[in-house]
Design a protein around this motif. Structure first.
Motif, PDB file in Angstrom:
ATOM      1  N   ARG A  86      59.679  25.866  69.175  1.00  0.00           N
ATOM      2  CA  ARG A  86      59.143  26.904  68.513  1.00  0.00           C
ATOM      3  C   ARG A  86      60.053  28.246  68.347  1.00  0.00           C
ATOM      4  O   ARG A  86      60.555  28.619  67.374  1.00  0.00           O
ATOM      5  N   ASN A  87      60.183  28.642  69.293  1.00  0.00           N
ATOM      6  CA  ASN A  87      60.963  30.077  69.433  1.00  0.00           C
ATOM      7  C   ASN A  87      62.213  29.945  68.888  1.00  0.00           C
ATOM      8  O   ASN A  87      62.765  30.831  68.387  1.00  0.00           O
ATOM      9  N   ALA A  88      63.246  28.901  69.242  1.00  0.00           N
ATOM     10  CA  ALA A  88      64.361  28.583  68.795  1.00  0.00           C
ATOM     11  C   ALA A  88      64.424  28.641  67.321  1.00  0.00           C
ATOM     12  O   ALA A  88      65.306  29.127  66.879  1.00  0.00           O
ATOM     13  N   ALA A  89      63.370  27.771  66.688  1.00  0.00           N
ATOM     14  CA  ALA A  89      63.408  27.646  65.178  1.00  0.00           C
ATOM     15  C   ALA A  89      63.077  28.937  64.659  1.00  0.00           C
ATOM     16  O   ALA A  89      63.695  29.431  63.710  1.00  0.00           O
ATOM     17  N   ILE A  90      62.194  29.561  65.064  1.00  0.00           N
ATOM     18  CA  ILE A  90      61.796  30.955  64.579  1.00  0.00           C
ATOM     19  C   ILE A  90      63.164  31.924  64.780  1.00  0.00           C
ATOM     20  O   ILE A  90      63.551  32.729  63.520  1.00  0.00           O
TER      21      ILE A  90
END
Length: 197
Positions: A86-90
């Protein structure tokens, strides 16, 4: 070949421990086990399958580098890995975004996240963790839940949350911070529910 099949039968934490030891068979089994949910999170946030593939690869590289620091008491391997995803995608969405996200897209994101959980056609574990995450969001005050969804899933900055919600910047920051703190407080309770399931 025998080592490969043993790796495939290992539990999640054992696979991650083997990943920390740089075992090639374990690394392959780890990717096979988690590639679908990691890709699903990445494509769900980016809405771009090509970018999601790059993000998934980056997530597994990050997991490989951080495997030794994983703490089983804080989260399941799947939760830990999906948080990285999630953090990488955001981060990827923020890096590519030159203009703020469309208001209609943000409205739909908030509505979808705070609505009752849909009947997901995914693995039982992923479905359970998704339901627990949504349940934790429903445990927040509505204004905190909206701020957290906009910031964490929508990739909005605190200033964008403030602008979108029509509130002062300090209030937006407080709602995000308080909401995230409350979610962390609810985490041990939710993990106990997973253990009972």
């Amino acid at each position: 070949m025998a080592a490969f099949s043993r790796a495939d039968r290992a539990d999640d934490a054992a696979l991650l421990a083997g990943l920390a030891l740089r075992d090639p068979a374990v690394s392959a089994a780890f990717v096979r086990r988690f590639q679908a949910p990691v890709f699903g999170v990445a494509v769900g946030i980016t809405r771009d399958p090509v970018l999601a593939e790059d993000i998934a690869q980056e997530v597994f590289l990050r997991a490989w580098g951080a495997a030794a620091s994983y703490d089983v008491r804080r989260a399941s391997v799947l939760t830990w890995l999906l948080t990285i995803a999630r953090n990488a995608a955001i981060d990827a969405v923020r890096a590519r975004r030159s203009t703020p996200t469309d208001v209609e897209v943000l409205d739909q994101l908030v509505q979808d996240t705070l609505a009752p959980p849909p009947d997901l056609q995914e693995s039982a574990v992923h479905r359970l963790e998704t339901e627990l995450a949504v349940r934790r969001l429903h445990g927040l005050a509505p204004e905190q839940a909206r701020a957290v969804v906009l910031a964490v899933l929508g990739g909005c900055t605190a200033a964008e949350v403030a602008d979108r919600e029509g509130i002062p910047l300090g209030t937006a920051k407080t709602r995000i911070r308080t909401g995230l703190r409350r979610l962390r407080e609810l985490l041990p309770q939710s993990e106990a529910e997973v253990d009972r399931a």
